[in-house]
Design a protein around this motif. Structure first.
Motif, mmCIF file in Angstrom:
data_model
loop_
_atom_site.group_PDB
_atom_site.id
_atom_site.type_symbol
_atom_site.label_atom_id
_atom_site.label_comp_id
_atom_site.label_asym_id
_atom_site.label_seq_id
_atom_site.Cartn_x
_atom_site.Cartn_y
_atom_site.Cartn_z
ATOM 1 N N SER A 201 0.839 -1.195 0.000
ATOM 2 C CA SER A 201 0.000 0.000 0.000
ATOM 3 C C SER A 201 0.874 1.246 0.000
ATOM 4 O O SER A 201 2.081 1.180 0.260
ATOM 5 C CB SER A 201 -0.921 0.023 1.223
ATOM 6 O OG SER A 201 -0.157 0.047 2.420
ATOM 7 N N ALA A 202 0.257 2.382 -0.298
ATOM 8 C CA ALA A 202 0.959 3.665 -0.273
ATOM 9 C C ALA A 202 -0.030 4.752 0.109
ATOM 10 O O ALA A 202 -1.138 4.806 -0.437
ATOM 11 C CB ALA A 202 1.584 3.968 -1.633
ATOM 12 N N GLU A 203 0.342 5.592 1.047
ATOM 13 C CA GLU A 203 -0.494 6.718 1.430
ATOM 14 C C GLU A 203 -0.349 7.802 0.367
ATOM 15 O O GLU A 203 0.752 8.307 0.134
ATOM 16 C CB GLU A 203 -0.073 7.263 2.792
ATOM 17 C CG GLU A 203 -0.952 8.409 3.279
ATOM 18 C CD GLU A 203 -0.510 8.956 4.621
ATOM 19 O OE1 GLU A 203 -1.125 9.933 5.096
ATOM 20 O OE2 GLU A 203 0.460 8.404 5.192
ATOM 21 N N VAL A 204 -1.453 8.146 -0.270
ATOM 22 C CA VAL A 204 -1.408 9.104 -1.372
ATOM 23 C C VAL A 204 -1.425 10.529 -0.834
ATOM 24 O O VAL A 204 -2.349 10.944 -0.148
ATOM 25 C CB VAL A 204 -2.591 8.888 -2.341
ATOM 26 C CG1 VAL A 204 -2.553 9.911 -3.469
ATOM 27 C CG2 VAL A 204 -2.559 7.477 -2.900
ATOM 28 N N LYS A 205 -0.378 11.293 -1.172
ATOM 29 C CA LYS A 205 -0.255 12.684 -0.726
ATOM 30 C C LYS A 205 -0.082 13.636 -1.906
ATOM 31 O O LYS A 205 -0.877 14.531 -2.113
ATOM 32 C CB LYS A 205 0.931 12.822 0.230
ATOM 33 C CG LYS A 205 0.765 12.081 1.552
ATOM 34 C CD LYS A 205 1.984 12.278 2.435
ATOM 35 C CE LYS A 205 1.827 11.561 3.769
ATOM 36 N NZ LYS A 205 3.032 11.737 4.615
ATOM 37 N N ASN A 206 0.981 13.443 -2.693
ATOM 38 C CA ASN A 206 1.270 14.387 -3.773
ATOM 39 C C ASN A 206 0.855 13.901 -5.157
ATOM 40 O O ASN A 206 1.057 14.595 -6.143
ATOM 41 C CB ASN A 206 2.762 14.753 -3.788
ATOM 42 C CG ASN A 206 3.659 13.545 -4.033
ATOM 43 O OD1 ASN A 206 3.265 12.575 -4.670
ATOM 44 N ND2 ASN A 206 4.871 13.591 -3.526
ATOM 45 N N GLY A 207 0.286 12.700 -5.232
ATOM 46 C CA GLY A 207 -0.200 12.200 -6.509
ATOM 47 C C GLY A 207 0.735 11.251 -7.220
ATOM 48 O O GLY A 207 0.332 10.588 -8.180
#
Length: 241
Positions: A201-207
């Motif tokens: 998984s990856a926490e989406v912040k800057n796109g």
């Protein structure tokens, strides 16, 4: 050079030699792009036309002699677009690396409106991959830029959370993951080994995190000693064959 060697040798290159991509080197890339676009519904494009290349503008003076690039384009309504662009774009990067070419993923340091490529109304240009001939060793300016962008990378253990003993095949995959490129070398992707299942998984912040996740998924598949594939999506599981 095999795929694992290409993973180890790949590094971001921003200074290129002042010559255009020769046909013999462009042909395998064009072929793989055609196959990817047909199978995945993407619209990747290798741009090598000498009359057009000068129209792509790179920001901040970080790049020199960009005479070729791959436009990462796909359908806006594809929920997994960025992940797919990362996964299949990195396949092209490793193919180019194995052929002795230099590449660099570029997400924000170029001007989209200067990018000469075909983007339909229902499509989106998410990134480009610069590509070309490079010197064996980086020059001083390129080394300075690399040191500015690159932070101390995470270890395989830092990118993997586990609730018990981790099988060797997972650690083999993780060793390839830590060599994967990511935006500003942020390595935002996290792997989880729990109840006998591996997910990512990856926490989406800057796109760009979903692109990074696609790249990481490919590196894991190529690095692990176990045959299998990732399901699409954030939080997806690895399916051994």
């Amino acid at each position: 050079m095999n795929t694992r060697e290409a993973i180890s040798r790949r590094c971001s290159r921003r200074t290129y030699l002042p010559e255009y991509l020769r046909e013999k080197d462009a042909k395998p890339l064009f072929q793989m792009i055609r196959e990817i676009n047909k199978e995945q519904g993407l619209h990747l494009q290798l741009i090598t036309d000498e009359g057009n290349i000068s129209k792509i503008k790179m920001s901040y003076g970080m790049f020199k002699n960009v005479h070729g690039f791959i436009a990462m384009v796909g359908k806006k309504d594809d929920p997994n677009l960025k992940e797919k662009l990362g996964y299949f774009g990195e396949k092209l990067v490793l193919l180019a690396t194995a052929a002795g070419l230099g590449t660099c993923w570029v997400g924000g340091t170029y001007k989209k409106d200067s990018c000469v490529c075909d983007v339909e109304r229902d499509e989106s240009l998410e990134a480009v991959i610069t590509i070309g001939y490079v010197e064996t060793d980086k020059r001083t300016k390129e080394k300075m830029i690399s040191s500015f962008v690159k932070k101390k990378g995470k270890t395989a253990e830092q990118m993997l959370k586990a609730d018990g003993e981790v099988p060797d095949w997972i650690m083999e995959g993780m060793e390839a993951v830590v060599k994967a490129p990511s935006a500003m070398n942020g390595q935002p992707v996290e792997f989880l080994w729990q109840n006998g299942k591996l997910s990512v998984s990856a926490e989406v912040k800057n796109g760009f995190e979903e692109i990074d996740m696609g790249i990481a998924k490919l590196h894991f598949e190529l690095g692990t000693g176990k045959a299998g594939y990732w399901e699409l999506g954030n939080g997806a599981e690895f399916r051994p064959l």
